[in-house]
Design a protein around this motif. Structure first.
Motif, PDB file in Angstrom:
ATOM      1  N   THR A 129       0.616  -1.210  -0.081  1.00 12.20           N
ATOM      2  CA  THR A 129       0.094  -0.123   0.030  1.00 12.20           C
ATOM      3  C   THR A 129       0.991   1.275  -0.125  1.00 12.20           C
ATOM      4  O   THR A 129       0.436   2.346  -0.041  1.00 12.20           O
ATOM      5  CB  THR A 129      -1.011   0.097   1.144  1.00 12.20           C
ATOM      6  N   GLY A 130       2.038   1.195   0.401  1.00  7.66           N
ATOM      7  CA  GLY A 130       2.879   2.369   0.178  1.00  7.66           C
ATOM      8  C   GLY A 130       3.218   2.543   1.723  1.00  7.66           C
ATOM      9  O   GLY A 130       4.486   2.757   2.068  1.00  7.66           O
ATOM     10  N   ALA A 131       2.331   2.995   2.704  1.00  7.45           N
ATOM     11  CA  ALA A 131       2.667   3.219   3.994  1.00  7.45           C
ATOM     12  C   ALA A 131       3.131   1.791   4.614  1.00  7.45           C
ATOM     13  O   ALA A 131       4.254   2.204   5.373  1.00  7.45           O
ATOM     14  CB  ALA A 131       1.177   3.792   4.545  1.00  7.45           C
ATOM     15  N   HIS A 132       2.498   0.999   4.516  1.00  9.40           N
ATOM     16  CA  HIS A 132       2.934  -0.366   5.057  1.00  9.40           C
ATOM     17  C   HIS A 132       2.144  -1.599   4.412  1.00  9.40           C
ATOM     18  O   HIS A 132       0.929  -1.185   3.848  1.00  9.40           O
ATOM     19  CB  HIS A 132       2.483  -0.416   6.575  1.00  9.40           C
ATOM     20  N   ASP A 133       2.630  -2.676   4.292  1.00 12.03           N
ATOM     21  CA  ASP A 133       1.961  -3.971   3.525  1.00 12.03           C
ATOM     22  C   ASP A 133       0.919  -4.303   4.723  1.00 12.03           C
ATOM     23  O   ASP A 133       0.559  -4.109   5.610  1.00 12.03           O
ATOM     24  CB  ASP A 133       2.949  -4.891   3.368  1.00 12.03           C
ATOM     25  N   VAL A 134      -0.210  -4.862   3.840  1.00  9.80           N
ATOM     26  CA  VAL A 134      -1.219  -5.600   4.302  1.00  9.80           C
ATOM     27  C   VAL A 134      -1.398  -7.020   4.210  1.00  9.80           C
ATOM     28  O   VAL A 134      -1.441  -7.260   3.008  1.00  9.80           O
ATOM     29  CB  VAL A 134      -2.553  -4.780   3.935  1.00  9.80           C
ATOM     30  N   LEU A 135      -1.999  -7.588   5.206  1.00 13.23           N
ATOM     31  CA  LEU A 135      -2.165  -9.074   4.848  1.00 13.23           C
ATOM     32  C   LEU A 135      -3.442  -9.306   4.560  1.00 13.23           C
ATOM     33  O   LEU A 135      -4.327  -8.755   5.364  1.00 13.23           O
ATOM     34  CB  LEU A 135      -2.037  -9.992   6.292  1.00 13.23           C
ATOM     35  N   ARG A 136      -3.811 -10.252   3.444  1.00 14.53           N
ATOM     36  CA  ARG A 136      -5.173 -10.327   2.918  1.00 14.53           C
ATOM     37  C   ARG A 136      -5.569 -11.824   3.640  1.00 14.53           C
ATOM     38  O   ARG A 136      -4.890 -12.800   3.307  1.00 14.53           O
ATOM     39  CB  ARG A 136      -5.540 -10.210   1.603  1.00 14.53           C
ATOM     40  N   VAL A 137      -6.376 -11.620   4.570  1.00 14.79           N
ATOM     41  CA  VAL A 137      -6.678 -12.996   5.435  1.00 14.79           C
ATOM     42  C   VAL A 137      -7.903 -13.540   4.817  1.00 14.79           C
ATOM     43  O   VAL A 137      -8.927 -12.602   4.822  1.00 14.79           O
ATOM     44  CB  VAL A 137      -6.380 -12.828   6.753  1.00 14.79           C
ATOM     45  N   THR A 138      -8.057 -14.829   4.171  1.00 12.74           N
ATOM     46  CA  THR A 138      -9.281 -15.246   3.673  1.00 12.74           C
ATOM     47  C   THR A 138      -9.743 -16.519   4.465  1.00 12.74           C
ATOM     48  O   THR A 138      -8.755 -17.406   5.040  1.00 12.74           O
ATOM     49  CB  THR A 138      -8.892 -15.578   2.271  1.00 12.74           C
ATOM     50  N   GLN A 139     -10.924 -16.451   4.882  1.00 18.87           N
ATOM     51  CA  GLN A 139     -11.482 -17.667   5.801  1.00 18.87           C
ATOM     52  C   GLN A 139     -12.867 -18.104   5.042  1.00 18.87           C
ATOM     53  O   GLN A 139     -13.708 -17.534   4.453  1.00 18.87           O
ATOM     54  CB  GLN A 139     -11.988 -16.973   7.186  1.00 18.87           C
TER      55      GLN A 139
END
Length: 182
Positions: A129-139
Motif C-alpha cells: 500500500t505504500g505506507a505499510h503492507d497489508v495481509l489479506r486473510v481469507t476464511q
C-alpha cells in the motif's frame, strides 16, 4: 529454512535487445530494479524449459530506469532476440538471509489467529500500500462463503508473532472488525 529445488522465484523478464553484441534489456521486479543484477546464475524460461545462464555483465541505464545485461554464450543480436519475453528466476537458496528469518512469500498460507484464539483464516495475499503492507486473510465460512480481512503488517502493534515453520501468525485483531468483507 527448507525449500524445494523445483521452486522458482521470478525476478523479471527479458523484454528487448540492446546493441549488436548480445546484450538484453531487462524488466526487473526487484526493488531497487538493479538488484536483479546481484543474482547469478539466472534461470531463464526458454520455450517452457528452464535454462541456467550466468550473468557476464550488467548495469542500469537512464538513471536506473532501465537495466541491460550480458549473458554468457549470448554474443550477438540474433541470439539475444530468441530470449525476448523469457522469464528470469532464481532458486530460493540464492536469496540472502533476512533479519527476521522470512520473506513475504513464506507468509502465504499461514493460519492467522488473534489473542482470543479465534482463527481468522489464512494469508492469501500481501498487498503493498505504500505506507505499510497489508495481509489479506481469507476464511471459508460454513456454506462455502468466504470472508476477507485486511490486517496491516505492523509488527508489535497488529502482528504479534510470526512462526513460518509452524505456518502461524498471531495478531491483535478482532474477528468482527468492520474491515472485513463478505
Amino acid at each position: 529454512m527448507s525449500s524445494s529445488q523445483d521452486e522458482h522465484i521470478i525476478l523479471g523478464q527479458i523484454n528487448g535487445i540492446y546493441g549488436v553484441q548480445g546484450w538484453v534489456k531487462i524488466f526487473s521486479h526487484t526493488e531497487p530494479r538493479e538488484n536483479i543484477l546481484n543474482y547469478s546464475p539466472w534461470l531463464v524460461r526458454v520455450k517452457g524449459e528452464w535454462r541456467t545462464m550466468s550473468l557476464q555483465d550488467g548495469r542500469s541505464q537512464a538513471g536506473g530506469k532501465s537495466i541491460i545485461a550480458k549473458l554468457d554464450g549470448v554474443d550477438d543480436r540474433d541470439v539475444a532476440r530468441e530470449f525476448m519475453g523469457c522469464d528470469i528466476a532464481i532458486t530460493p537458496d540464492q536469496l540472502p538471509d533476512t533479519d527476521d528469518g522470512y520473506y513475504w512469500r513464506h507468509l502465504i498460507g499461514c493460519e492467522v489467529s488473534n489473542l482470543q484464539g479465534e482463527v481468522l483464516g489464512q494469508v492469501s495475499e500481501i498487498v503493498e500500500t505504500g505506507a505499510h503492507d497489508v495481509l489479506r486473510v481469507t476464511q471459508i465460512l460454513p456454506g462455502g462463503e468466504t470472508r476477507t480481512t485486511l490486517i496491516p503488517f505492523v509488527m508489535d502493534t497488529f502482528i504479534l508473532a510470526v512462526d513460518v515453520d509452524a505456518k502461524r501468525i498471531q495478531v491483535d485483531w478482532q474477528a468482527d472488525d468492520e474491515d472485513s468483507d463478505t
